[in-house]
Design a protein around this motif. Structure first.
Motif, PDB file in Angstrom:
ATOM      1  N   GLN A 142       0.834  -1.201   0.000  1.00 42.56           N
ATOM      2  CA  GLN A 142       0.000   0.000   0.000  1.00 42.56           C
ATOM      3  C   GLN A 142       0.872   1.257   0.000  1.00 42.56           C
ATOM      4  OE1 GLN A 142      -3.258   0.393  -0.502  1.00 42.56           O
ATOM      5  NE2 GLN A 142      -2.810   2.571  -0.508  1.00 42.56           N
ATOM      6  N   ALA A 143       1.977   1.237   0.742  1.00 37.64           N
ATOM      7  CA  ALA A 143       2.878   2.388   0.773  1.00 37.64           C
ATOM      8  C   ALA A 143       3.453   2.668  -0.613  1.00 37.64           C
ATOM      9  CB  ALA A 143       3.996   2.151   1.786  1.00 37.64           C
ATOM     10  N   LEU A 144       3.827   1.604  -1.340  1.00 39.03           N
ATOM     11  CA  LEU A 144       4.334   1.786  -2.703  1.00 39.03           C
ATOM     12  C   LEU A 144       3.324   2.535  -3.566  1.00 39.03           C
ATOM     13  CD1 LEU A 144       5.960  -1.573  -3.874  1.00 39.03           C
ATOM     14  CD2 LEU A 144       7.099   0.571  -3.352  1.00 39.03           C
ATOM     15  N   TYR A 145       2.079   2.063  -3.535  1.00 38.96           N
ATOM     16  CA  TYR A 145       1.048   2.676  -4.375  1.00 38.96           C
ATOM     17  C   TYR A 145       0.701   4.087  -3.904  1.00 38.96           C
ATOM     18  CZ  TYR A 145       0.455  -1.646  -6.948  1.00 38.96           C
ATOM     19  OH  TYR A 145       0.677  -2.736  -7.759  1.00 38.96           O
ATOM     20  N   SER A 146       0.849   4.362  -2.593  1.00 45.76           N
ATOM     21  CA  SER A 146       0.551   5.705  -2.092  1.00 45.76           C
ATOM     22  C   SER A 146       1.557   6.727  -2.616  1.00 45.76           C
ATOM     23  CB  SER A 146       0.511   5.722  -0.560  1.00 45.76           C
ATOM     24  OG  SER A 146       1.808   5.667  -0.006  1.00 45.76           O
ATOM     25  N   VAL A 147       2.766   6.273  -2.959  1.00 47.33           N
ATOM     26  CA  VAL A 147       3.773   7.157  -3.554  1.00 47.33           C
ATOM     27  C   VAL A 147       3.658   7.135  -5.079  1.00 47.33           C
ATOM     28  CG1 VAL A 147       6.258   7.565  -3.829  1.00 47.33           C
ATOM     29  CG2 VAL A 147       5.333   6.920  -1.589  1.00 47.33           C
ATOM     30  N   ALA A 148       3.378   5.971  -5.638  1.00 45.58           N
ATOM     31  CA  ALA A 148       3.293   5.852  -7.101  1.00 45.58           C
ATOM     32  C   ALA A 148       2.164   6.718  -7.674  1.00 45.58           C
ATOM     33  CB  ALA A 148       3.094   4.394  -7.502  1.00 45.58           C
ATOM     34  N   GLY A 149       1.053   6.843  -6.960  1.00 47.95           N
ATOM     35  CA  GLY A 149      -0.065   7.655  -7.458  1.00 47.95           C
ATOM     36  C   GLY A 149       0.346   9.104  -7.681  1.00 47.95           C
ATOM     37  N   PRO A 150       0.843   9.810  -6.637  1.00 46.10           N
ATOM     38  CA  PRO A 150       1.299  11.186  -6.858  1.00 46.10           C
ATOM     39  C   PRO A 150       2.445  11.281  -7.859  1.00 46.10           C
ATOM     40  CG  PRO A 150       1.046  10.761  -4.505  1.00 46.10           C
ATOM     41  CD  PRO A 150       0.852   9.451  -5.220  1.00 46.10           C
ATOM     42  N   LEU A 151       3.315  10.263  -7.902  1.00 43.10           N
ATOM     43  CA  LEU A 151       4.424  10.278  -8.847  1.00 43.10           C
ATOM     44  C   LEU A 151       3.913  10.232 -10.288  1.00 43.10           C
ATOM     45  CD1 LEU A 151       7.474  10.349  -9.178  1.00 43.10           C
ATOM     46  CD2 LEU A 151       7.471   7.862  -8.988  1.00 43.10           C
ATOM     47  N   ARG A 152       2.886   9.441 -10.518  1.00 41.18           N
ATOM     48  CA  ARG A 152       2.290   9.401 -11.869  1.00 41.18           C
ATOM     49  C   ARG A 152       1.741  10.771 -12.247  1.00 41.18           C
ATOM     50  NH1 ARG A 152      -2.136   5.545 -12.860  1.00 41.18           N
ATOM     51  NH2 ARG A 152      -1.777   6.122 -15.012  1.00 41.18           N
ATOM     52  N   GLY A 153       1.114  11.465 -11.278  1.00 41.41           N
ATOM     53  CA  GLY A 153       0.591  12.808 -11.542  1.00 41.41           C
ATOM     54  C   GLY A 153       1.692  13.789 -11.870  1.00 41.41           C
ATOM     55  N   LEU A 154       2.784  13.755 -11.109  1.00 41.43           N
ATOM     56  CA  LEU A 154       3.921  14.636 -11.379  1.00 41.43           C
ATOM     57  C   LEU A 154       4.539  14.324 -12.737  1.00 41.43           C
ATOM     58  CD1 LEU A 154       5.534  14.541  -7.841  1.00 41.43           C
ATOM     59  CD2 LEU A 154       4.629  16.592  -8.967  1.00 41.43           C
ATOM     60  N   ALA A 155       4.652  13.046 -13.062  1.00 44.06           N
ATOM     61  CA  ALA A 155       5.222  12.645 -14.347  1.00 44.06           C
ATOM     62  C   ALA A 155       4.350  13.121 -15.500  1.00 44.06           C
ATOM     63  CB  ALA A 155       5.407  11.130 -14.394  1.00 44.06           C
ATOM     64  N   ALA A 156       3.032  12.977 -15.356  1.00 47.30           N
ATOM     65  CA  ALA A 156       2.125  13.429 -16.413  1.00 47.30           C
ATOM     66  C   ALA A 156       2.234  14.938 -16.601  1.00 47.30           C
ATOM     67  CB  ALA A 156       0.690  13.026 -16.082  1.00 47.30           C
ATOM     68  N   ALA A 157       2.301  15.692 -15.493  1.00 40.44           N
ATOM     69  CA  ALA A 157       2.431  17.147 -15.580  1.00 40.44           C
ATOM     70  C   ALA A 157       3.767  17.545 -16.193  1.00 40.44           C
ATOM     71  CB  ALA A 157       2.283  17.771 -14.191  1.00 40.44           C
ATOM     72  N   GLY A 158       4.785  16.692 -15.995  1.00 40.90           N
ATOM     73  CA  GLY A 158       6.114  16.960 -16.549  1.00 40.90           C
ATOM     74  C   GLY A 158       6.296  16.434 -17.957  1.00 40.90           C
ATOM     75  N   GLY A 159       5.215  15.942 -18.569  1.00 41.28           N
ATOM     76  CA  GLY A 159       5.292  15.448 -19.942  1.00 41.28           C
ATOM     77  C   GLY A 159       5.834  14.037 -20.071  1.00 41.28           C
ATOM     78  N   ALA A 160       5.816  13.269 -18.954  1.00 46.41           N
ATOM     79  CA  ALA A 160       6.356  11.897 -18.983  1.00 46.41           C
ATOM     80  C   ALA A 160       5.361  10.915 -18.372  1.00 46.41           C
ATOM     81  CB  ALA A 160       7.686  11.848 -18.247  1.00 46.41           C
ATOM     82  N   PRO A 161       4.112  10.876 -18.894  1.00 43.69           N
ATOM     83  CA  PRO A 161       3.119   9.980 -18.288  1.00 43.69           C
ATOM     84  C   PRO A 161       3.535   8.512 -18.408  1.00 43.69           C
ATOM     85  CG  PRO A 161       2.351  10.766 -20.408  1.00 43.69           C
ATOM     86  CD  PRO A 161       3.631  11.500 -20.108  1.00 43.69           C
ATOM     87  N   PHE A 162       3.073   7.704 -17.450  1.00 40.50           N
ATOM     88  CA  PHE A 162       3.350   6.271 -17.512  1.00 40.50           C
ATOM     89  C   PHE A 162       2.199   5.495 -16.899  1.00 40.50           C
ATOM     90  CE2 PHE A 162       5.124   7.558 -13.419  1.00 40.50           C
ATOM     91  CZ  PHE A 162       4.815   6.512 -12.562  1.00 40.50           C
ATOM     92  N   GLU A 163       2.055   4.263 -17.352  1.00 41.76           N
ATOM     93  CA  GLU A 163       1.047   3.355 -16.791  1.00 41.76           C
ATOM     94  C   GLU A 163       1.588   2.749 -15.506  1.00 41.76           C
ATOM     95  OE1 GLU A 163      -2.056   2.735 -17.994  1.00 41.76           O
ATOM     96  OE2 GLU A 163      -1.616   4.332 -19.432  1.00 41.76           O
ATOM     97  N   MET A 164       0.689   2.382 -14.593  1.00 41.83           N
ATOM     98  CA  MET A 164       1.129   1.737 -13.366  1.00 41.83           C
ATOM     99  C   MET A 164       1.731   0.375 -13.718  1.00 41.83           C
ATOM    100  SD  MET A 164       1.330   2.400 -10.116  1.00 41.83           S
ATOM    101  CE  MET A 164       0.078   3.617  -9.740  1.00 41.83           C
ATOM    102  N   PRO A 165       2.963   0.108 -13.317  1.00 38.49           N
ATOM    103  CA  PRO A 165       3.614  -1.157 -13.655  1.00 38.49           C
ATOM    104  C   PRO A 165       3.104  -2.295 -12.771  1.00 38.49           C
ATOM    105  CG  PRO A 165       5.042   0.140 -12.261  1.00 38.49           C
ATOM    106  CD  PRO A 165       3.826   0.989 -12.542  1.00 38.49           C
ATOM    107  N   PRO A 166       3.352  -3.529 -13.171  1.00 37.78           N
ATOM    108  CA  PRO A 166       3.001  -4.664 -12.312  1.00 37.78           C
ATOM    109  C   PRO A 166       3.833  -4.645 -11.026  1.00 37.78           C
ATOM    110  CG  PRO A 166       3.443  -5.422 -14.546  1.00 37.78           C
ATOM    111  CD  PRO A 166       3.855  -3.977 -14.477  1.00 37.78           C
ATOM    112  N   LEU A 167       3.248  -5.116  -9.963  1.00 34.15           N
ATOM    113  CA  LEU A 167       3.953  -5.273  -8.692  1.00 34.15           C
ATOM    114  C   LEU A 167       4.990  -6.380  -8.829  1.00 34.15           C
ATOM    115  CD1 LEU A 167       4.099  -4.487  -5.649  1.00 34.15           C
ATOM    116  CD2 LEU A 167       2.499  -6.370  -5.248  1.00 34.15           C
ATOM    117  N   GLU A 168       6.121  -6.205  -8.169  1.00 31.96           N
ATOM    118  CA  GLU A 168       7.175  -7.207  -8.177  1.00 31.96           C
ATOM    119  C   GLU A 168       7.617  -7.483  -6.743  1.00 31.96           C
ATOM    120  OE1 GLU A 168      10.324  -6.413 -11.007  1.00 31.96           O
ATOM    121  OE2 GLU A 168       9.009  -5.008 -12.081  1.00 31.96           O
ATOM    122  N   GLY A 169       8.181  -8.647  -6.531  1.00 33.23           N
ATOM    123  CA  GLY A 169       8.744  -8.998  -5.236  1.00 33.23           C
ATOM    124  C   GLY A 169      10.042  -9.750  -5.421  1.00 33.23           C
ATOM    125  N   ARG A 170      11.041  -9.398  -4.624  1.00 33.93           N
ATOM    126  CA  ARG A 170      12.306 -10.142  -4.588  1.00 33.93           C
ATOM    127  C   ARG A 170      12.405 -10.711  -3.185  1.00 33.93           C
ATOM    128  NH1 ARG A 170      16.296  -5.950  -5.660  1.00 33.93           N
ATOM    129  NH2 ARG A 170      17.830  -7.562  -5.992  1.00 33.93           N
TER     130      ARG A 170
END
Length: 187
Positions: free
Chosen positions: A39-67
């Motif tokens: 949940q913490a990852l997605y709580s940061v990824a959401g605003p980051l997607r907004g900043l990226a879109a405003a900066g001309g670098a939109p992206f789709e939410m990537p699949p979750l990964e685990g190591r």
């Protein structure tokens, strides 16, 4: 070969550095600590997607990964799941500026967002396969990967890696797809 594709049979691939959001923790997959970290990852990824879109670098939410790893000599599947360690991870495209990360973390509405880090890692040579089915059935695909590695004269050289192509909350095994990946080196 792309980061998000794998064949049904084990194959040898190679990957350079990747960058993304990560949280490290310990505990059972799907347990409280694991779920809070995701949940913490997605709580940061959401605003980051907004900043990226405003900066001309939109992206789709990537699949979750685990190591995953254990800090014992026993085989990982013999260790109680509550003792497993992990890095949960969301890969970011190169177009996302580093300075947007701190802004997104500060904008996140989740106290656990402070644990999210911007990381880069390189897996290099790997053996991977696409697992079809429930997570509990992964040992079947892992056994095929281990057989492939043995015949190729390879041994693990890093953390077991999973990329969840289907929603991690999916319960229908017929719809579940997970890339299983092991960094390797010559034996």
């Amino acid at each position: 070969m792309t980061w998000y594709s794998a064949g049904d049979s084990p194959e040898l691939v190679e990957f350079g550095p990747v960058r993304g959001l990560s949280v490290t923790g310990q505990g059972e997959p799907g347990g409280t600590a694991h779920a809070t970290s995701i949940q913490a990852l997605y709580s940061v990824a959401g605003p980051l997607r907004g900043l990226a879109a405003a900066g001309g670098a939109p992206f789709e939410m990537p699949p979750l990964e685990g190591r995953w790893w254990v800090e014992e000599e026993r085989p990982p599947l013999d260790v109680p799941r509550a003792q497993w360690w992990w890095h949960v991870f969301l890969r970011l495209p190169d177009s996302v500026a580093d300075e947007w990360f701190d802004q997104a973390r500060q904008a996140a509405d989740d106290p656990a967002a402070a644990r999210v880090q911007l990381v880069t890692f390189t897996e290099g040579r790997c053996v991977q396969a696409l697992h079809h089915g429930a997570y509990a059935d992964e040992p079947r695909t892992l056994a095929l990967m281990e057989e492939f590695m043995e015949h190729a004269g390879l041994v693990m050289n890093g953390l077991h890696h999973e990329i969840y192509l289907s929603d991690v909350q999916e319960t229908d095994p017929a719809r579940m797809r997970t890339i299983l990946r092991h960094p390797v080196r010559a034996a």
